[in-house]
Design a protein around this motif. Structure first.
Motif, PDB file in Angstrom:
ATOM      1  N   VAL A  79      77.406  21.021  -9.525  1.00  0.00           N
ATOM      2  CA  VAL A  79      76.516  21.944  -8.780  1.00  0.00           C
ATOM      3  C   VAL A  79      76.334  22.943  -9.816  1.00  0.00           C
ATOM      4  N   ILE A  80      74.822  23.410 -10.403  1.00  0.00           N
ATOM      5  CA  ILE A  80      74.599  24.313 -11.280  1.00  0.00           C
ATOM      6  C   ILE A  80      73.674  25.337 -10.842  1.00  0.00           C
ATOM      7  N   VAL A 110      82.104  20.053  -9.029  1.00  0.00           N
ATOM      8  CA  VAL A 110      82.396  21.134  -9.948  1.00  0.00           C
ATOM      9  C   VAL A 110      81.238  21.914  -9.778  1.00  0.00           C
ATOM     10  N   VAL A 111      81.513  23.253  -9.408  1.00  0.00           N
ATOM     11  CA  VAL A 111      80.237  24.289  -9.235  1.00  0.00           C
ATOM     12  C   VAL A 111      80.477  25.209 -10.420  1.00  0.00           C
ATOM     13  N   GLU A 112      79.214  25.521 -10.917  1.00  0.00           N
ATOM     14  CA  GLU A 112      79.073  26.500 -12.167  1.00  0.00           C
ATOM     15  C   GLU A 112      77.913  27.456 -11.593  1.00  0.00           C
ATOM     16  N   ASN A 113      78.363  28.638 -11.964  1.00  0.00           N
ATOM     17  CA  ASN A 113      77.356  29.787 -12.015  1.00  0.00           C
ATOM     18  C   ASN A 113      77.109  30.197 -10.202  1.00  0.00           C
ATOM     19  N   SER A 114      77.819  29.919  -9.370  1.00  0.00           N
ATOM     20  CA  SER A 114      77.786  30.439  -8.203  1.00  0.00           C
ATOM     21  C   SER A 114      77.820  31.957  -7.764  1.00  0.00           C
ATOM     22  N   GLY A 125      73.851  13.673 -12.149  1.00  0.00           N
ATOM     23  CA  GLY A 125      74.313  12.374 -11.621  1.00  0.00           C
ATOM     24  C   GLY A 125      73.234  11.693 -10.882  1.00  0.00           C
ATOM     25  N   LYS A 126      73.463  10.498 -10.387  1.00  0.00           N
ATOM     26  CA  LYS A 126      72.371   9.881  -9.380  1.00  0.00           C
ATOM     27  C   LYS A 126      72.989   8.695  -8.751  1.00  0.00           C
ATOM     28  N   ASN A 127      72.491   8.181  -7.894  1.00  0.00           N
ATOM     29  CA  ASN A 127      72.847   7.109  -7.139  1.00  0.00           C
ATOM     30  C   ASN A 127      73.389   5.755  -7.971  1.00  0.00           C
ATOM     31  N   SER A 128      73.607   4.575  -7.385  1.00  0.00           N
ATOM     32  CA  SER A 128      74.060   3.410  -8.243  1.00  0.00           C
ATOM     33  C   SER A 128      72.760   2.733  -8.760  1.00  0.00           C
ATOM     34  N   TRP A 129      73.061   2.033 -10.017  1.00  0.00           N
ATOM     35  CA  TRP A 129      72.043   1.400 -10.494  1.00  0.00           C
ATOM     36  C   TRP A 129      71.340   0.346  -9.678  1.00  0.00           C
ATOM     37  N   PHE A 130      72.099  -0.241  -8.965  1.00  0.00           N
ATOM     38  CA  PHE A 130      71.356  -1.146  -7.910  1.00  0.00           C
ATOM     39  C   PHE A 130      70.274  -0.354  -6.808  1.00  0.00           C
ATOM     40  N   PHE A 131      70.834   0.736  -6.248  1.00  0.00           N
ATOM     41  CA  PHE A 131      70.190   1.531  -5.389  1.00  0.00           C
ATOM     42  C   PHE A 131      68.667   1.868  -6.187  1.00  0.00           C
ATOM     43  N   ASN A 132      68.703   2.475  -7.202  1.00  0.00           N
ATOM     44  CA  ASN A 132      67.704   3.046  -8.025  1.00  0.00           C
ATOM     45  C   ASN A 132      66.729   1.749  -8.639  1.00  0.00           C
ATOM     46  N   ASP A 139      74.105  15.203  -1.497  1.00  0.00           N
ATOM     47  CA  ASP A 139      73.662  16.544  -2.079  1.00  0.00           C
ATOM     48  C   ASP A 139      73.492  17.593  -1.007  1.00  0.00           C
ATOM     49  N   GLY A 140      72.865  17.118   0.006  1.00  0.00           N
ATOM     50  CA  GLY A 140      72.741  18.282   1.095  1.00  0.00           C
ATOM     51  C   GLY A 140      73.803  18.669   1.792  1.00  0.00           C
ATOM     52  N   ILE A 141      74.933  17.877   1.927  1.00  0.00           N
ATOM     53  CA  ILE A 141      76.163  18.036   2.563  1.00  0.00           C
ATOM     54  C   ILE A 141      76.768  19.167   1.305  1.00  0.00           C
ATOM     55  N   THR A 142      76.587  18.595   0.116  1.00  0.00           N
ATOM     56  CA  THR A 142      77.443  19.591  -0.838  1.00  0.00           C
ATOM     57  C   THR A 142      76.759  20.914  -0.860  1.00  0.00           C
ATOM     58  N   ALA A 143      75.391  20.891  -0.777  1.00  0.00           N
ATOM     59  CA  ALA A 143      74.860  22.348  -0.801  1.00  0.00           C
ATOM     60  C   ALA A 143      75.376  23.239   0.130  1.00  0.00           C
ATOM     61  N   ILE A 144      75.575  22.768   1.425  1.00  0.00           N
ATOM     62  CA  ILE A 144      75.814  23.469   2.476  1.00  0.00           C
ATOM     63  C   ILE A 144      77.400  23.785   2.350  1.00  0.00           C
TER      64      ILE A 144
END
Length: 278
Positions: free
Chosen positions: A242-243, A67-71, A207-214, A94-99
């Motif tokens: 993505v804001i 979901v993109v806001e203010n692009s 958001g963030k990665n899974s609780w186990f990863f963190n 996030d890098g893939i999403t940014a591109i």
């Protein structure tokens, strides 16, 4: 286009143990533990595409909702250079999403990324890759080459993206709660941003990665790194917002003479875009 994103031969070259008697068994175990087998599968389904089209197809295959806001903020810089700065909430997705998001508006958008994400050849036209795991002269050369490419790209009137933390967000315990937030934004990146004298647009990833990863970050960052491949695959059905924030113009950036203070200022501007509870 590569047959596999990470091949068995490439893993064999990592360490002699993978070339020994039990090498093939150990490679299978390593591929499973790190999630590289899943990453290879994701790459296989999208590798016939390139650039933004590859990113878009991969994100749909993974099943993450973007979901993109203010692009529309970016439209004011048509044909001009600007820089995006972002929190590094996920590590790869996030890098893939940014591109996917910025590149669909500005096809000449590039991001400085680490060499692991830079292995995705189908996205290479949007990457300036550096290797933080090298040491000595190799590390200096990789960083210097990356900086030169960044400066050249911006001077050419093109947009450039940074994850100034240089690594996926860190985990800390505060008042009994697990808090996931970027480490200090790196002075070398902030110096480059300051010297570029172009508008800076904050771009926040929710958001963030899974609780186990963190949680693994509290044990050992190397254990967490081994799980990063799984964090690409486990986003099915999740929503990432993505804001984009208001541009910070060069005259405002020039007022901040201390790099650490400027880094904190840009970081705070980015995290201020988060909604309550994020």
């Amino acid at each position: 286009m590569k047959e596999k994103l990470v091949s068995i031969d490439e893993i064999r070259n990592v360490h002699p143990v993978f070339r020994g008697r039990f090498g093939n068994i150990l490679i299978k175990i390593a591929m499973s533990l790190t999630g590289l087998n899943k990453v290879n599968r994701i790459y296989d389904t999208s590798k016939q595409y390139e650039g933004v089209e590859f990113c878009n197809h991969l994100l749909k295959d993974v099943g993450v909702n973007i979901v993109v806001e203010n692009s529309e903020i970016l439209n004011q810089f048509e044909g001009q250079a600007f820089i995006t700065v972002s929190n590094h909430a996920y590590g790869h997705i996030d890098g893939i999403t940014a591109i996917d998001v910025v590149g669909s508006i500005r096809p000449d958008y590039k991001m400085m990324v680490n060499f692991i994400l830079g292995m995705i050849d189908t996205m290479s036209m949007h990457f300036i890759a550096v290797n933080p795991y090298q040491s000595g002269k190799l590390a200096n050369k990789s960083s210097l080459d990356g900086v030169k490419q960044c400066i050249s790209h911006i001077k050419g009137g093109h947009p450039l993206g940074f994850f100034p933390a240089g690594a996926v967000s860190k985990t800390k315990i505060r008042k009994g709660k697990m808090i996931v937030r970027d480490r200090e934004w790196q002075p070398s990146v902030i110096k480059l941003i300051k010297g570029s004298k172009v508008p800076v647009v904050p771009m926040y990833f929710s958001g963030k990665n899974s609780w186990f990863f963190n949680f693994l970050d509290l044990v050992d960052w190397r254990l967490r790194s081994l799980r990063l491949g799984h964090e690409v695959y486990n986003k099915k059905g999740k929503t990432m917002r993505v804001i984009f924030g208001e541009p910070i113009m060069p005259d405002e950036i020039a007022k901040h003479t201390d790099l650490e203070e400027l880094g904190n200022f840009l970081k705070d501007k980015t995290y201020a875009l988060a909604k309550d509870g994020e």
